[in-house]
Design a protein around this motif. Structure first.
Motif, PDB file in Angstrom:
ATOM      1  N   SER A 106       0.820  -1.208   0.000  1.00 15.69           N
ATOM      2  CA  SER A 106       0.000   0.000   0.000  1.00 15.69           C
ATOM      3  C   SER A 106       0.855   1.258   0.000  1.00 15.69           C
ATOM      4  CB  SER A 106      -0.922   0.013   1.220  1.00 15.69           C
ATOM      5  OG  SER A 106      -1.777  -1.102   1.217  1.00 15.69           O
ATOM      6  N   ILE A 107       2.027   1.186   0.614  1.00 12.67           N
ATOM      7  CA  ILE A 107       2.907   2.349   0.688  1.00 12.67           C
ATOM      8  C   ILE A 107       4.014   2.231  -0.351  1.00 12.67           C
ATOM      9  CG2 ILE A 107       4.479   3.669   2.167  1.00 12.67           C
ATOM     10  CD1 ILE A 107       2.860   2.666   4.554  1.00 12.67           C
ATOM     11  N   VAL A 108       4.741   1.118  -0.317  1.00 10.84           N
ATOM     12  CA  VAL A 108       5.797   0.856  -1.287  1.00 10.84           C
ATOM     13  C   VAL A 108       5.960  -0.656  -1.386  1.00 10.84           C
ATOM     14  CG1 VAL A 108       7.604   0.930   0.478  1.00 10.84           C
ATOM     15  CG2 VAL A 108       8.197   1.356  -1.915  1.00 10.84           C
ATOM     16  N   GLU A 109       6.285  -1.135  -2.557  1.00 15.54           N
ATOM     17  CA  GLU A 109       6.423  -2.573  -2.768  1.00 15.54           C
ATOM     18  C   GLU A 109       7.669  -3.071  -2.028  1.00 15.54           C
ATOM     19  OE1 GLU A 109       4.770  -5.981  -3.943  1.00 15.54           O
ATOM     20  OE2 GLU A 109       3.997  -3.995  -4.463  1.00 15.54           O
ATOM     21  N   PRO A 110       7.500  -4.001  -1.058  1.00 14.11           N
ATOM     22  CA  PRO A 110       8.654  -4.459  -0.272  1.00 14.11           C
ATOM     23  C   PRO A 110       9.508  -5.464  -1.034  1.00 14.11           C
ATOM     24  CG  PRO A 110       6.688  -5.618   0.423  1.00 14.11           C
ATOM     25  CD  PRO A 110       6.245  -4.621  -0.613  1.00 14.11           C
ATOM     26  N   ASP A 111      10.774  -5.512  -0.688  1.00 18.42           N
ATOM     27  CA  ASP A 111      11.669  -6.532  -1.227  1.00 18.42           C
ATOM     28  C   ASP A 111      11.346  -7.875  -0.577  1.00 18.42           C
ATOM     29  OD1 ASP A 111      12.958  -4.626  -2.743  1.00 18.42           O
ATOM     30  OD2 ASP A 111      14.458  -4.202  -1.178  1.00 18.42           O
ATOM     31  N   PRO A 112      11.678  -8.981  -1.232  1.00 17.22           N
ATOM     32  CA  PRO A 112      11.415 -10.303  -0.639  1.00 17.22           C
ATOM     33  C   PRO A 112      12.024 -10.467   0.748  1.00 17.22           C
ATOM     34  CG  PRO A 112      11.974 -10.533  -2.959  1.00 17.22           C
ATOM     35  CD  PRO A 112      12.187  -9.088  -2.614  1.00 17.22           C
ATOM     36  N   ASP A 113      13.246  -9.966   0.937  1.00 13.94           N
ATOM     37  CA  ASP A 113      13.867 -10.065   2.257  1.00 13.94           C
ATOM     38  C   ASP A 113      13.105  -9.253   3.301  1.00 13.94           C
ATOM     39  OD1 ASP A 113      15.804 -11.706   1.249  1.00 13.94           O
ATOM     40  OD2 ASP A 113      17.284 -10.106   0.966  1.00 13.94           O
ATOM     41  N   GLN A 114      12.564  -8.119   2.852  1.00 18.78           N
ATOM     42  CA  GLN A 114      11.799  -7.288   3.781  1.00 18.78           C
ATOM     43  C   GLN A 114      10.478  -7.962   4.165  1.00 18.78           C
ATOM     44  OE1 GLN A 114      11.563  -3.737   1.376  1.00 18.78           O
ATOM     45  NE2 GLN A 114      13.268  -2.746   2.489  1.00 18.78           N
TER      46      GLN A 114
END
Length: 341
Positions: free
Chosen positions: A144-152
């Motif tokens: 919703s805010i920013v697309e997270p990285d897989p590790d995140q």
């Protein structure tokens, strides 16, 4: 012998005599003392302090009665006295001990009330920010805010999972505080336990996801109605099944069954898990109790769940029992009275 020839009232403690008859003059005090006996009535037994020949005080239970002397118009008085010094001393010690115990109980009750209020306040205050953490974590995870990285994503899932554990702990503490203080408002509505089985299945689905566990649920096709608080009764069912999942290793089996036995609804959960040592089962429903097996295997938990379950079941007029042994699985059985028709 030293008292022979002395006025009768001389035997009595003069301070007490003055307080009770208003005089220490031998004649006046004696006249007032036997006034009731002169009327023909026997004075009821009363404790007096007598002065012994050595000056020590003794507690004496004393009665006075009048008797006419045959063949004369004179009247005599009979005093029956019994030394109760040791008996009264023992009674006073007992009263003092009971008063001390009553004071201690009141203090403990005050401490317990303060503890409940503290737990309730802290749990409320803690649950609010933790709920925000969960909400914002979900927003970060779903992009919703920013697309997270897989590790995140993996880190965010850990945050969300542990935050949910804190929320469950807060809810347990709030429930426990309410049960202890009697401040929980129970609903008294018709609750269909058959429908509750579907709620249980949906609730534990995430817990068995990725696990090698066989879960079976068996319930009648018709409603099984009891009277009570729907949320709390579903909590009982979910808690027992969740516990079975937690304490059963992969490759195990969990069977959940709902049936009617006479005028009772019977909900049972059987697992092939680590079991509960027989010698520890007497403490199983005590607050904060955790079995030695659970502690040795470092299985997470607070020891509050079963205490809350037992309290909820009891509040609904039911019973909960366990059959288990170390490393031989467990069966928890809840019996609740059916709703009157």
């Amino acid at each position: 012998p030293e008292q022979i020839g002395q006025p009768f009232v001389g035997l009595l403690d003069q301070d007490q005599l003055l307080d009770r008859v208003g005089s220490t003059d031998p004649d006046e005090a004696f006249a007032k003392l036997v006034a009731e006996a002169r009327s023909g009535a026997e004075m009821p037994a009363r404790d007096w302090r007598w002065v012994a020949s050595n000056g020590s005080l003794q507690t004496v239970s004393m009665t006075l009665s009048a008797a006419e002397i045959a063949g004369t118009d004179q009247m005599g008085f009979l005093c029956v006295a019994r030394d109760v010094t040791e008996q009264r001393a023992s009674q006073e010690l007992l009263v003092a001990a009971l008063e001390k115990e009553r004071t201690a109980v009141e203090r403990l009750r005050a401490v317990d009330t303060a503890k409940n209020e503290f737990v309730s306040t802290v749990s409320h205050e803690l649950r609010t920010p933790v709920t925000s953490i969960v909400g914002y974590t979900e927003m970060l995870m779903d992009g919703s805010i920013v697309e997270p990285d897989p590790d995140q994503v993996r880190l965010l899932e850990t945050i969300a999972r542990n935050a949910q554990r804190l929320i469950v702990l807060c809810n347990d503490l709030l429930t426990l505080s309410g049960l202890d203080s009697g401040n929980i408002n129970w609903q008294a509505e018709a609750v269909d336990l058959t429908a509750g089985m579907s709620v249980v299945e949906d609730s534990v689905a995430p817990l068995i996801s990725g696990r090698d566990l066989a879960l079976t649920l068996d319930a009648p096709d018709t409603p099984v109605l009891v009277t009570g608080d729907r949320t709390q009764l579903e909590r009982v069912m979910i808690n027992l099944v969740s516990n079975a999942v937690k304490f059963t290793e992969d490759g195990g089996v969990i069977r959940v069954r709902l049936e009617v036995d006479g005028d009772e609804a019977v909900f049972s959960v059987t697992d092939t898990g680590i079991g509960i040592p027989i010698e520890e089962q007497g403490n199983l429903f005590q607050k904060f109790f955790r079995t030695s097996t659970a502690q040795r295997q470092a299985i997470q938990g607070t020891g509050l769940g079963l205490s809350i379950v037992a309290s909820i079941v009891s509040a609904h007029g039911g019973q909960i029992k366990v059959r288990s042994a170390h490393l031989e699985g467990s069966t928890f059985t809840v019996r609740l009275p059916l709703r009157a028709t």
